[in-house]
Scaffold this active site. Sequence first.
Site, short mmCIF file in Angstrom:
data_model
loop_
_atom_site.label_atom_id
_atom_site.label_comp_id
_atom_site.label_asym_id
_atom_site.label_seq_id
_atom_site.Cartn_x
_atom_site.Cartn_y
_atom_site.Cartn_z
N HIS A 1 -6.44 -13.37 -7.82
CA HIS A 1 -7.30 -12.38 -7.15
C HIS A 1 -8.68 -12.44 -7.78
CE1 HIS A 1 -8.86 -8.66 -5.46
NE2 HIS A 1 -7.87 -8.72 -4.59
N LYS B 1 0.84 -1.19 0.00
CA LYS B 1 0.00 0.00 0.00
C LYS B 1 0.88 1.25 0.00
CE LYS B 1 -3.69 -2.63 0.68
NZ LYS B 1 -4.79 -2.78 -0.29
#
Length: 476
Positions: free
Chosen positions: A294, A175
């Site tokens: 994902h 992140k």
Amino acid sequence: MSPQTETKASVGFKAGVKDYKLTYYTPEYETKDTDILAAFRVTPQLGVPPEEAGAAVAAESSTGTWTTVWTDGLTSLDRYKGRCYHIEPVPGDPDQYICYVAYPLDLFEEGSVTNMFTSIVGNVFGFKALRALRLEDLRIPPAYSKTFQGPPHGIQVERDKLNKYGRPLLGCTIKPKLGLSAKNYGRACYECLRGGLDFTKDDENVNSQPFMRWRDRFVFCAEAIYKAQAETGEIKGHYLNATAGTCEEMIKRAVFARELGVPIVMHDYLTGGFTANTTLSHYCRDNGLLLHIHRAMHAVIDRQKNHGMHFRVLAKALRMSGGDHIHSGTVVGKLEGEREITLGFVDLLRDDFIEKDRSRGIFFTQDWVSMPGVIPVASGGIHVWHMPALTEIFGDDSVLQFGGGTLGHPWGNAPGAAANRVALEACVQARNEGRDLAREGNEIIKAACKWSAELAAACEIWKEIKFDGFKAMDTI
């Protein structure tokens, strides 16, 4: 006006539409071991009987059309048609029914999830006679599943490649998910891996944007992996997202990852598509790469209870198409995931044989025969206080992935990784000693804080963070 025309007009049909139930509703049918079985949650339009609605689903997802055509006589309709063989009301909802449909195997191309879904969840979902339609589950017979390669490697091969046993694996999504330069991105990967994580991860929407082109990211992440491995003596990995605008570009990225010598790549299997995913899965098996999956876009498909497709179906499709990991929800984090339902599709991902269990949403017994299993990934809003619950819920064959729960540590990325590793090791040791993680979890974490300042700092900053109070959408 004939009685048939009057009946159809009263429920919104036009003259000439045939009664599907005359051909496609067959309650006397005995299913075959080679049939693909589907359980649909059907909400008919007012005035449409459930038998007609279920038969319409069977027809429109197999051989049928809205009227009789002369070419029906040129084939064996009885051999190829789908059949609605059982209907049951949904408890508590008088307007909904579970309709069971059997499809003969010859309707589907071997080894193609794309073709299977094009029929079973194709145009039928826009059929006017239905207010809503949801595919709850599929039974994939061994005769069909054996036409698929499945996961590139599977759980045991991955553990052997990584030389890691007896505990869940730890990961972290880097992140902020967008905006970092490739060099700063690689630095964050290195710090997390050096701190004790097994994997770091590209976020699902990191592909090749102006701020960080894919080739630069791959190089800096590979450097981070090798440096962390040299310092820790452990095998490390980073999920390099190979998802791209074309299959050719996707494979080019996977080839470069292999040339760098990294252990794993990644794909967004729903936005990328099943054809692309199967192509990448085959490449990964042939070239020794693990494949992380994902599920971006899944909630568009599976979140509404009345319409769409349940994630357990998407999970089965992924196991056939191929992937070694897939995100599965956390039960305890920020994303949707009710415990029993989540554990139901986790078993469908990992186990060889799964019994029918309606309490967990499993409508059919599923036998995967020898197809390798997929490791579920728990990710989304989790931190060190969740570690006992995650270890107890998911067991050893899982990846526990802490993004903000690593990078949000007040002392930095490496201390955040160390805190998670200490918490995990403490939980695994306590479990192996026979302690109850569900009941004693907080005490186990507090005790570990006494000999890990990094864990103590993490526990302090996240002690009030919870994602409770929201009603689950995905319920039985």
